[in-house]
Design a protein around this motif. Structure first.
Motif, PDB file in Angstrom:
ATOM      1  N   GLU A  65       0.811  -1.203   0.000  1.00 31.97           N
ATOM      2  CA  GLU A  65       0.000   0.000   0.000  1.00 31.97           C
ATOM      3  C   GLU A  65       0.854   1.267   0.000  1.00 31.97           C
ATOM      4  OE1 GLU A  65      -0.422  -2.542   2.038  1.00 31.97           O
ATOM      5  OE2 GLU A  65      -2.366  -3.385   1.439  1.00 31.97           O
ATOM      6  N   ASP A  66       2.024   1.185   0.656  1.00 27.07           N
ATOM      7  CA  ASP A  66       2.884   2.365   0.747  1.00 27.07           C
ATOM      8  C   ASP A  66       3.475   2.761  -0.599  1.00 27.07           C
ATOM      9  OD1 ASP A  66       3.123   3.247   3.646  1.00 27.07           O
ATOM     10  OD2 ASP A  66       3.453   1.100   3.832  1.00 27.07           O
ATOM     11  N   VAL A  67       3.559   1.828  -1.541  1.00 29.72           N
ATOM     12  CA  VAL A  67       4.027   2.174  -2.883  1.00 29.72           C
ATOM     13  C   VAL A  67       3.070   3.190  -3.512  1.00 29.72           C
ATOM     14  CG1 VAL A  67       4.554   1.297  -5.194  1.00 29.72           C
ATOM     15  CG2 VAL A  67       5.120  -0.074  -3.196  1.00 29.72           C
ATOM     16  N   VAL A  68       1.802   3.057  -3.166  1.00 32.06           N
ATOM     17  CA  VAL A  68       0.775   3.947  -3.708  1.00 32.06           C
ATOM     18  C   VAL A  68       0.663   5.231  -2.895  1.00 32.06           C
ATOM     19  CG1 VAL A  68      -1.679   4.175  -4.291  1.00 32.06           C
ATOM     20  CG2 VAL A  68      -0.512   1.980  -4.612  1.00 32.06           C
ATOM     21  N   THR A  69       0.705   5.114  -1.574  1.00 33.88           N
ATOM     22  CA  THR A  69       0.424   6.283  -0.730  1.00 33.88           C
ATOM     23  C   THR A  69       1.620   7.198  -0.510  1.00 33.88           C
ATOM     24  OG1 THR A  69       0.851   5.014   1.308  1.00 33.88           O
ATOM     25  CG2 THR A  69      -1.413   5.049   0.494  1.00 33.88           C
ATOM     26  N   GLN A  70       2.832   6.661  -0.628  1.00 33.10           N
ATOM     27  CA  GLN A  70       4.020   7.485  -0.417  1.00 33.10           C
ATOM     28  C   GLN A  70       4.465   8.139  -1.721  1.00 33.10           C
ATOM     29  OE1 GLN A  70       7.228   5.341   1.444  1.00 33.10           O
ATOM     30  NE2 GLN A  70       6.013   4.746   3.220  1.00 33.10           N
ATOM     31  N   ASP A  71       4.853   9.400  -1.649  1.00 34.59           N
ATOM     32  CA  ASP A  71       5.392  10.084  -2.823  1.00 34.59           C
ATOM     33  C   ASP A  71       6.302  11.215  -2.379  1.00 34.59           C
ATOM     34  OD1 ASP A  71       3.860  12.563  -2.436  1.00 34.59           O
ATOM     35  OD2 ASP A  71       2.118  11.415  -3.075  1.00 34.59           O
ATOM     36  N   GLU A  72       6.880  11.906  -3.358  1.00 32.20           N
ATOM     37  CA  GLU A  72       7.817  12.993  -3.066  1.00 32.20           C
ATOM     38  C   GLU A  72       7.193  14.365  -3.267  1.00 32.20           C
ATOM     39  OE1 GLU A  72       8.968  10.244  -5.067  1.00 32.20           O
ATOM     40  OE2 GLU A  72       9.630   9.470  -3.123  1.00 32.20           O
ATOM     41  N   TYR A  73       5.875  14.425  -3.471  1.00 30.15           N
ATOM     42  CA  TYR A  73       5.262  15.686  -3.839  1.00 30.15           C
ATOM     43  C   TYR A  73       5.221  16.696  -2.689  1.00 30.15           C
ATOM     44  CZ  TYR A  73       3.875  12.880  -7.832  1.00 30.15           C
ATOM     45  OH  TYR A  73       3.890  12.054  -8.925  1.00 30.15           O
ATOM     46  N   ASP A  74       4.940  16.233  -1.478  1.00 30.02           N
ATOM     47  CA  ASP A  74       4.901  17.169  -0.347  1.00 30.02           C
ATOM     48  C   ASP A  74       6.262  17.823  -0.107  1.00 30.02           C
ATOM     49  OD1 ASP A  74       2.224  16.783   0.070  1.00 30.02           O
ATOM     50  OD2 ASP A  74       2.465  15.375   1.718  1.00 30.02           O
ATOM     51  N   PRO A  75       7.356  17.037  -0.037  1.00 31.55           N
ATOM     52  CA  PRO A  75       8.671  17.678   0.126  1.00 31.55           C
ATOM     53  C   PRO A  75       9.021  18.605  -1.035  1.00 31.55           C
ATOM     54  CG  PRO A  75       8.806  15.336   0.646  1.00 31.55           C
ATOM     55  CD  PRO A  75       7.458  15.564   0.037  1.00 31.55           C
ATOM     56  N   ALA A  76       8.626  18.209  -2.263  1.00 28.43           N
ATOM     57  CA  ALA A  76       8.922  19.047  -3.424  1.00 28.43           C
ATOM     58  C   ALA A  76       8.163  20.366  -3.350  1.00 28.43           C
ATOM     59  CB  ALA A  76       8.568  18.304  -4.714  1.00 28.43           C
ATOM     60  N   LEU A  77       6.892  20.306  -2.917  1.00 30.40           N
ATOM     61  CA  LEU A  77       6.105  21.529  -2.779  1.00 30.40           C
ATOM     62  C   LEU A  77       6.692  22.420  -1.686  1.00 30.40           C
ATOM     63  CD1 LEU A  77       3.670  23.324  -3.349  1.00 30.40           C
ATOM     64  CD2 LEU A  77       2.318  21.884  -1.791  1.00 30.40           C
ATOM     65  N   ALA A  78       7.062  21.810  -0.566  1.00 31.02           N
ATOM     66  CA  ALA A  78       7.637  22.580   0.540  1.00 31.02           C
ATOM     67  C   ALA A  78       8.926  23.273   0.106  1.00 31.02           C
ATOM     68  CB  ALA A  78       7.904  21.660   1.734  1.00 31.02           C
ATOM     69  N   GLU A  79       9.781  22.549  -0.590  1.00 30.50           N
ATOM     70  CA  GLU A  79      11.053  23.137  -1.048  1.00 30.50           C
ATOM     71  C   GLU A  79      10.809  24.271  -2.033  1.00 30.50           C
ATOM     72  OE1 GLU A  79      15.215  21.765  -3.288  1.00 30.50           O
ATOM     73  OE2 GLU A  79      13.723  20.264  -2.711  1.00 30.50           O
ATOM     74  N   ALA A  80       9.843  24.059  -2.949  1.00 33.26           N
ATOM     75  CA  ALA A  80       9.551  25.094  -3.942  1.00 33.26           C
ATOM     76  C   ALA A  80       9.000  26.355  -3.276  1.00 33.26           C
ATOM     77  CB  ALA A  80       8.544  24.553  -4.969  1.00 33.26           C
ATOM     78  N   LEU A  81       8.147  26.184  -2.267  1.00 33.27           N
ATOM     79  CA  LEU A  81       7.584  27.352  -1.582  1.00 33.27           C
ATOM     80  C   LEU A  81       8.641  28.095  -0.787  1.00 33.27           C
ATOM     81  CD1 LEU A  81       4.107  26.074  -0.329  1.00 33.27           C
ATOM     82  CD2 LEU A  81       4.602  27.600  -2.239  1.00 33.27           C
ATOM     83  N   ARG A  82       9.561  27.360  -0.183  1.00 33.14           N
ATOM     84  CA  ARG A  82      10.617  28.008   0.598  1.00 33.14           C
ATOM     85  C   ARG A  82      11.560  28.808  -0.294  1.00 33.14           C
ATOM     86  NH1 ARG A  82      10.475  22.801   3.942  1.00 33.14           N
ATOM     87  NH2 ARG A  82       9.514  23.494   5.892  1.00 33.14           N
ATOM     88  N   ALA A  83      11.584  28.489  -1.570  1.00 29.56           N
ATOM     89  CA  ALA A  83      12.451  29.219  -2.502  1.00 29.56           C
ATOM     90  C   ALA A  83      11.766  30.453  -3.091  1.00 29.56           C
ATOM     91  CB  ALA A  83      12.892  28.297  -3.637  1.00 29.56           C
ATOM     92  N   ASP A 107       4.490  16.492 -14.222  1.00 30.54           N
ATOM     93  CA  ASP A 107       4.336  16.187 -15.641  1.00 30.54           C
ATOM     94  C   ASP A 107       5.098  14.927 -16.014  1.00 30.54           C
ATOM     95  OD1 ASP A 107       3.172  17.033 -18.150  1.00 30.54           O
ATOM     96  OD2 ASP A 107       5.214  17.457 -18.827  1.00 30.54           O
ATOM     97  N   GLY A 108       6.289  14.752 -15.435  1.00 27.86           N
ATOM     98  CA  GLY A 108       7.091  13.571 -15.735  1.00 27.86           C
ATOM     99  C   GLY A 108       6.501  12.291 -15.174  1.00 27.86           C
ATOM    100  N   ASP A 109       5.730  12.414 -14.096  1.00 27.81           N
ATOM    101  CA  ASP A 109       5.119  11.257 -13.451  1.00 27.81           C
ATOM    102  C   ASP A 109       3.691  11.008 -13.942  1.00 27.81           C
ATOM    103  OD1 ASP A 109       7.377  10.920 -11.966  1.00 27.81           O
ATOM    104  OD2 ASP A 109       6.547  11.653 -10.083  1.00 27.81           O
ATOM    105  N   ARG A 110       3.321  11.599 -15.060  1.00 27.75           N
ATOM    106  CA  ARG A 110       1.918  11.629 -15.473  1.00 27.75           C
ATOM    107  C   ARG A 110       1.243  10.260 -15.444  1.00 27.75           C
ATOM    108  NH1 ARG A 110      -1.290  10.538 -19.502  1.00 27.75           N
ATOM    109  NH2 ARG A 110      -3.114  11.851 -19.906  1.00 27.75           N
ATOM    110  N   GLU A 111       1.842   9.252 -16.100  1.00 28.14           N
ATOM    111  CA  GLU A 111       1.188   7.953 -16.194  1.00 28.14           C
ATOM    112  C   GLU A 111       1.091   7.265 -14.839  1.00 28.14           C
ATOM    113  OE1 GLU A 111      -0.449   6.869 -18.775  1.00 28.14           O
ATOM    114  OE2 GLU A 111       0.104   8.744 -19.761  1.00 28.14           O
ATOM    115  N   GLN A 112       2.184   7.323 -14.053  1.00 25.86           N
ATOM    116  CA  GLN A 112       2.149   6.750 -12.713  1.00 25.86           C
ATOM    117  C   GLN A 112       1.147   7.486 -11.837  1.00 25.86           C
ATOM    118  OE1 GLN A 112       5.783   6.251 -10.576  1.00 25.86           O
ATOM    119  NE2 GLN A 112       6.793   5.052 -12.153  1.00 25.86           N
ATOM    120  N   LEU A 113       1.125   8.800 -11.960  1.00 21.28           N
ATOM    121  CA  LEU A 113       0.227   9.605 -11.149  1.00 21.28           C
ATOM    122  C   LEU A 113      -1.227   9.277 -11.471  1.00 21.28           C
ATOM    123  CD1 LEU A 113       0.027  11.871  -9.071  1.00 21.28           C
ATOM    124  CD2 LEU A 113       0.135  13.525 -10.961  1.00 21.28           C
ATOM    125  N   LEU A 114      -1.515   9.085 -12.743  1.00 14.50           N
ATOM    126  CA  LEU A 114      -2.876   8.740 -13.159  1.00 14.50           C
ATOM    127  C   LEU A 114      -3.294   7.396 -12.567  1.00 14.50           C
ATOM    128  CD1 LEU A 114      -5.321   9.514 -14.919  1.00 14.50           C
ATOM    129  CD2 LEU A 114      -4.201   8.356 -16.832  1.00 14.50           C
TER     130      LEU A 114
END
Length: 202
Positions: A65-83, A107-114
């Motif tokens: 289940e964690d393969v589906v629920t875990q991702d890098e989007y939250d850290p990426a958003l946090a880093e982008a906002l801090r910049a 955009d690069g994760d489009r198919e996996q994200l879908l």
């Protein structure tokens, strides 16, 4: 305007190898999910496809289940906002971040994200866990909003702002998946985040 940046140290060789293994596991898992379906795919099959042992799989993901629920989007958003500039309104900072590396990641994760989002909305167990993941995302975003605004992350207004933004994200993802990912996801984000900026004037 001043820009708030957080210096990042490039990952070492060991960390890069771990990231590569994690990504390989995820890629093989989603390939198998697409071919056989989520329920029919076992951890042993994912491990074999990724050329690792099941015990190694569990070092990276506590469960399938964690393969589906875990991702890098939250850290990426946090880093982008801090910049982004500290005095830039939060929603505008998010819209700007979606034009940069965060948007490229989505955009690069489009198919996996879908596929993973479809699983999230249709599998009962994953759907139940997604509630906790949404709360975690809200907490991460509230922390960054608090940093940028000089307020406390437990401030009710900060928590409501984070919850509203994550709710928009969730609604857009559901809409996008229901349309089989045919619409431009980043354009959807940009267009509908503006609803928060103008305060729902309808």
């Amino acid at each position: 305007m001043t820009t708030r940046t957080t210096p990042t140290k490039p990952p070492g060789l060991r960390e890069r190898k771990k990231q590569q293994t994690r990504q390989r596991i995820r890629e093989e898992a989603y390939r198998l999910f697409a071919e056989r379906g989520y329920e029919a795919t076992t951890v042993d099959e994912i491990a074999a496809a990724a050329d690792i042992s099941p015990s190694t799989f569990f070092r990276y993901f506590p469960s399938k289940e964690d393969v589906v629920t875990q991702d890098e989007y939250d850290p990426a958003l946090a880093e982008a906002l801090r910049a982004r500039p500290a005095d830039e309104p939060t929603v505008e900072a998010i819209r700007a971040a979606l034009v940069g590396p965060l948007g490229e990641l989505l955009d690069g994760d489009r198919e996996q994200l879908l596929l993973r989002t479809r699983i999230t909305f249709t599998d009962p167990e994953i759907r139940a866990r997604s509630v906790a993941e949404q709360e975690r995302s809200e907490a991460v975003l509230a922390e960054v909003i608090a940093e940028r605004s000089g307020r406390d992350a437990h401030d009710l207004e900060v928590k409501c702002a984070a919850a509203a933004i994550i709710a928009v994200f969730t609604t857009l993802m559901r809409h996008w998946v229901e349309g089989d990912g045919k619409e431009d996801l980043l354009a959807l984000y940009d267009r509908h985040l503006q609803l928060l900026s103008r305060g729902f004037d309808f």
